[in-house]
Design a protein around this motif. Sequence first.
Motif, PDB file in Angstrom:
ATOM      1  N   HIS A  91       0.835  -1.197   0.000  1.00 14.61           N
ATOM      2  CA  HIS A  91       0.000   0.000   0.000  1.00 14.61           C
ATOM      3  C   HIS A  91       0.873   1.252   0.000  1.00 14.61           C
ATOM      4  CE1 HIS A  91      -3.567   2.406   0.636  1.00 14.61           C
ATOM      5  NE2 HIS A  91      -3.000   2.989   1.675  1.00 14.61           N
ATOM      6  N   GLN A  92       0.827   1.997  -1.100  1.00 15.03           N
ATOM      7  CA  GLN A  92       1.534   3.268  -1.265  1.00 15.03           C
ATOM      8  C   GLN A  92       3.013   3.149  -0.915  1.00 15.03           C
ATOM      9  OE1 GLN A  92      -0.809   6.287   0.687  1.00 15.03           O
ATOM     10  NE2 GLN A  92      -2.275   6.338  -0.982  1.00 15.03           N
ATOM     11  N   SER A  93       3.414   3.440   0.310  1.00 18.32           N
ATOM     12  CA  SER A  93       4.839   3.445   0.670  1.00 18.32           C
ATOM     13  C   SER A  93       5.379   2.034   0.890  1.00 18.32           C
ATOM     14  CB  SER A  93       5.059   4.283   1.933  1.00 18.32           C
ATOM     15  OG  SER A  93       4.675   5.619   1.714  1.00 18.32           O
ATOM     16  N   TYR A  94       4.680   1.060   0.323  1.00 17.90           N
ATOM     17  CA  TYR A  94       5.099  -0.340   0.343  1.00 17.90           C
ATOM     18  C   TYR A  94       4.984  -0.997   1.713  1.00 17.90           C
ATOM     19  CZ  TYR A  94       6.809   0.858  -4.245  1.00 17.90           C
ATOM     20  OH  TYR A  94       6.882   1.307  -5.538  1.00 17.90           O
ATOM     21  N   GLN A  95       4.232  -0.381   2.659  1.00 21.07           N
ATOM     22  CA  GLN A  95       3.947  -1.122   3.863  1.00 21.07           C
ATOM     23  C   GLN A  95       2.906  -2.184   3.517  1.00 21.07           C
ATOM     24  OE1 GLN A  95       2.927   1.996   3.361  1.00 21.07           O
ATOM     25  NE2 GLN A  95       1.030   2.497   4.429  1.00 21.07           N
ATOM     26  N   LEU A  96       2.924  -3.300   4.232  1.00 14.60           N
ATOM     27  CA  LEU A  96       2.007  -4.394   3.941  1.00 14.60           C
ATOM     28  C   LEU A  96       0.713  -4.199   4.713  1.00 14.60           C
ATOM     29  CD1 LEU A  96       4.446  -7.435   4.048  1.00 14.60           C
ATOM     30  CD2 LEU A  96       3.864  -5.966   2.123  1.00 14.60           C
ATOM     31  N   ARG A  97      -0.399  -4.580   4.095  1.00 18.47           N
ATOM     32  CA  ARG A  97      -1.690  -4.479   4.755  1.00 18.47           C
ATOM     33  C   ARG A  97      -1.877  -5.634   5.732  1.00 18.47           C
ATOM     34  NH1 ARG A  97      -3.805   0.404   4.046  1.00 18.47           N
ATOM     35  NH2 ARG A  97      -5.958  -0.288   3.886  1.00 18.47           N
ATOM     36  N   PHE A 121       0.303  -3.645  -6.179  1.00 17.74           N
ATOM     37  CA  PHE A 121       0.987  -2.396  -5.840  1.00 17.74           C
ATOM     38  C   PHE A 121      -0.043  -1.260  -5.889  1.00 17.74           C
ATOM     39  CE2 PHE A 121       4.206  -5.250  -7.384  1.00 17.74           C
ATOM     40  CZ  PHE A 121       5.292  -5.024  -6.554  1.00 17.74           C
ATOM     41  N   ASP A 122      -0.312  -0.672  -4.724  1.00 18.44           N
ATOM     42  CA  ASP A 122      -1.393   0.305  -4.569  1.00 18.44           C
ATOM     43  C   ASP A 122      -0.808   1.715  -4.535  1.00 18.44           C
ATOM     44  OD1 ASP A 122      -3.759   1.572  -4.048  1.00 18.44           O
ATOM     45  OD2 ASP A 122      -4.321   0.299  -2.363  1.00 18.44           O
ATOM     46  N   GLU A 123      -0.832   2.394  -5.680  1.00 22.12           N
ATOM     47  CA  GLU A 123      -0.333   3.758  -5.841  1.00 22.12           C
ATOM     48  C   GLU A 123       1.099   3.911  -5.318  1.00 22.12           C
ATOM     49  OE1 GLU A 123      -2.963   6.873  -4.720  1.00 22.12           O
ATOM     50  OE2 GLU A 123      -4.739   5.911  -5.556  1.00 22.12           O
ATOM     51  N   PRO A 124       2.056   3.153  -5.863  1.00 24.04           N
ATOM     52  CA  PRO A 124       3.456   3.313  -5.447  1.00 24.04           C
ATOM     53  C   PRO A 124       3.968   4.707  -5.782  1.00 24.04           C
ATOM     54  CG  PRO A 124       3.311   1.974  -7.433  1.00 24.04           C
ATOM     55  CD  PRO A 124       1.907   2.161  -6.941  1.00 24.04           C
ATOM     56  N   GLN A 125       4.903   5.191  -4.986  1.00 23.70           N
ATOM     57  CA  GLN A 125       5.454   6.536  -5.156  1.00 23.70           C
ATOM     58  C   GLN A 125       6.658   6.482  -6.096  1.00 23.70           C
ATOM     59  OE1 GLN A 125       3.758   9.150  -3.636  1.00 23.70           O
ATOM     60  NE2 GLN A 125       2.355   7.444  -3.234  1.00 23.70           N
ATOM     61  N   TYR A 132      14.462   5.154 -10.708  1.00 24.90           N
ATOM     62  CA  TYR A 132      13.618   4.253  -9.936  1.00 24.90           C
ATOM     63  C   TYR A 132      12.496   3.659 -10.780  1.00 24.90           C
ATOM     64  CZ  TYR A 132      10.805   2.584  -5.993  1.00 24.90           C
ATOM     65  OH  TYR A 132      10.084   1.810  -5.124  1.00 24.90           O
ATOM     66  N   ILE A 133      11.958   4.447 -11.722  1.00 21.77           N
ATOM     67  CA  ILE A 133      10.874   3.939 -12.552  1.00 21.77           C
ATOM     68  C   ILE A 133      11.350   2.739 -13.370  1.00 21.77           C
ATOM     69  CG2 ILE A 133       9.351   4.461 -14.496  1.00 21.77           C
ATOM     70  CD1 ILE A 133       9.129   7.291 -13.475  1.00 21.77           C
ATOM     71  N   LEU A 152      -0.978  -3.170 -10.864  1.00 20.62           N
ATOM     72  CA  LEU A 152      -0.381  -1.858 -10.628  1.00 20.62           C
ATOM     73  C   LEU A 152      -1.482  -0.810 -10.632  1.00 20.62           C
ATOM     74  CD1 LEU A 152       1.929   0.168 -10.367  1.00 20.62           C
ATOM     75  CD2 LEU A 152       2.211   0.056 -12.857  1.00 20.62           C
ATOM     76  N   CYS A 153      -1.766  -0.263  -9.455  1.00 21.20           N
ATOM     77  CA  CYS A 153      -2.803   0.762  -9.322  1.00 21.20           C
ATOM     78  C   CYS A 153      -2.148   2.136  -9.280  1.00 21.20           C
ATOM     79  CB  CYS A 153      -3.606   0.518  -8.046  1.00 21.20           C
ATOM     80  SG  CYS A 153      -4.850   1.783  -7.715  1.00 21.20           S
ATOM     81  N   LEU A 154      -2.554   3.006 -10.201  1.00 19.12           N
ATOM     82  CA  LEU A 154      -2.060   4.379 -10.218  1.00 19.12           C
ATOM     83  C   LEU A 154      -3.233   5.345 -10.317  1.00 19.12           C
ATOM     84  CD1 LEU A 154       1.065   4.312 -12.596  1.00 19.12           C
ATOM     85  CD2 LEU A 154       1.034   4.441 -10.105  1.00 19.12           C
ATOM     86  N   HIS A 155      -3.050   6.510  -9.718  1.00 14.29           N
ATOM     87  CA  HIS A 155      -4.013   7.610  -9.860  1.00 14.29           C
ATOM     88  C   HIS A 155      -3.283   8.705 -10.636  1.00 14.29           C
ATOM     89  CE1 HIS A 155      -7.364  10.194  -9.040  1.00 14.29           C
ATOM     90  NE2 HIS A 155      -6.619  11.052  -8.369  1.00 14.29           N
ATOM     91  N   PRO A 156      -3.348   8.674 -11.963  1.00 16.72           N
ATOM     92  CA  PRO A 156      -2.493   9.553 -12.778  1.00 16.72           C
ATOM     93  C   PRO A 156      -2.764  11.034 -12.542  1.00 16.72           C
ATOM     94  CG  PRO A 156      -3.437   7.789 -14.108  1.00 16.72           C
ATOM     95  CD  PRO A 156      -4.161   7.779 -12.803  1.00 16.72           C
ATOM     96  N   ASN A 157      -1.697  11.769 -12.253  1.00 17.53           N
ATOM     97  CA  ASN A 157      -1.792  13.233 -12.226  1.00 17.53           C
ATOM     98  C   ASN A 157      -0.646  13.879 -12.988  1.00 17.53           C
ATOM     99  OD1 ASN A 157       0.405  13.054 -10.361  1.00 17.53           O
ATOM    100  ND2 ASN A 157      -1.073  12.856  -8.671  1.00 17.53           N
ATOM    101  N   GLU A 158       0.174  13.050 -13.630  1.00 14.02           N
ATOM    102  CA  GLU A 158       1.252  13.521 -14.492  1.00 14.02           C
ATOM    103  C   GLU A 158       1.264  12.663 -15.754  1.00 14.02           C
ATOM    104  OE1 GLU A 158       3.116  16.073 -14.070  1.00 14.02           O
ATOM    105  OE2 GLU A 158       2.787  16.566 -11.945  1.00 14.02           O
TER     106      GLU A 158
END
Length: 217
Positions: A91-97, A121-125, A132-133, A152-158
Motif C-alpha cells: 500500500h503506497q509506501s510499500y507497507q504491507l496491509r 501495488f497500490d499507488e506506489p510513489q 527508480y521507474i 499496478l494501481c495508479l491515480h495519474p496526475n502527471e
Amino acid sequence: MNAPLLKVDKIAKQYARGLLRPKLTFSLAADFEVARPAVVGVLGPNGSGKTTLFELMTGSNLPSAGRVLVNGQDIHRVRTRERDRLAIHYHQSYQLRSFQRSRPNFMLDPARCDSPLVHLFDEPQFNTQDGYIGFMLDFFRTLKARGRLVFLCLHPNEPYHVDILRQSCERFIFVQKGTVTQMADFDSLMADERVCAYLGALAGPAQAQQQRPTPWP
C-alpha cells in the motif's frame, strides 16, 4: 485443467450505516479472472473502490458475497498469517496491509504455496529523478517472467503516470463508483469515455502517445 492464477468470483462488498435501519453507503462488485501471469493496470477516481478491491483480493477484507481464488485456493479460507503466500498488497509506501480474521486459524486451511503468486501495488510513489521507474518496471517484468501476476494501481496526475501504465501493463481494470470494468488493452482503455473524463487533460496526450514507446532509464 489448471486453475486460473486469479479468479474473482462474483465478489461483493457492502458498507452500511445505522443499526435499526441500515442505509447502504457504498457497494463494490467484481467478477473477473486472469488465467496466466500478467501485469494488470488498475485506475479510477479516489473513493471508487480500488483499495477495497485489493483488500478483498488479498484476504484482508471480508466480502459480503462471493470468493477470491488464487491458483484454485479460496484466500478467505486460508490461515490469516499465510495469506500473503498467495497474494500480497503493497500500500503506497510499500507497507504491507494487515489481515482481517474471520475465524480461528485452526479452522482454516494452510496455504498451498510458499511465496505470493499475486502482487498488488497500490499507488506506489515513483521517483523520476534516480532511475527508480526503470527499476520498478523491470521488477514487474521479472515477477511476470517468474509466473506471478502483478496489479499496478495508479491515480495519474502527471503524463508519465499514463506512460507507465501504457508501457508496463497489457490489460486494465477501471473502477468507478464500485463498478469494476475490464479493458483488453491500452487502446480499449483510452476509447472509454469514462476513462477519458477521469483523466481529463491527460487523456489527449495519452491518446497521442498510444503507439510511441517511452524508454525509461
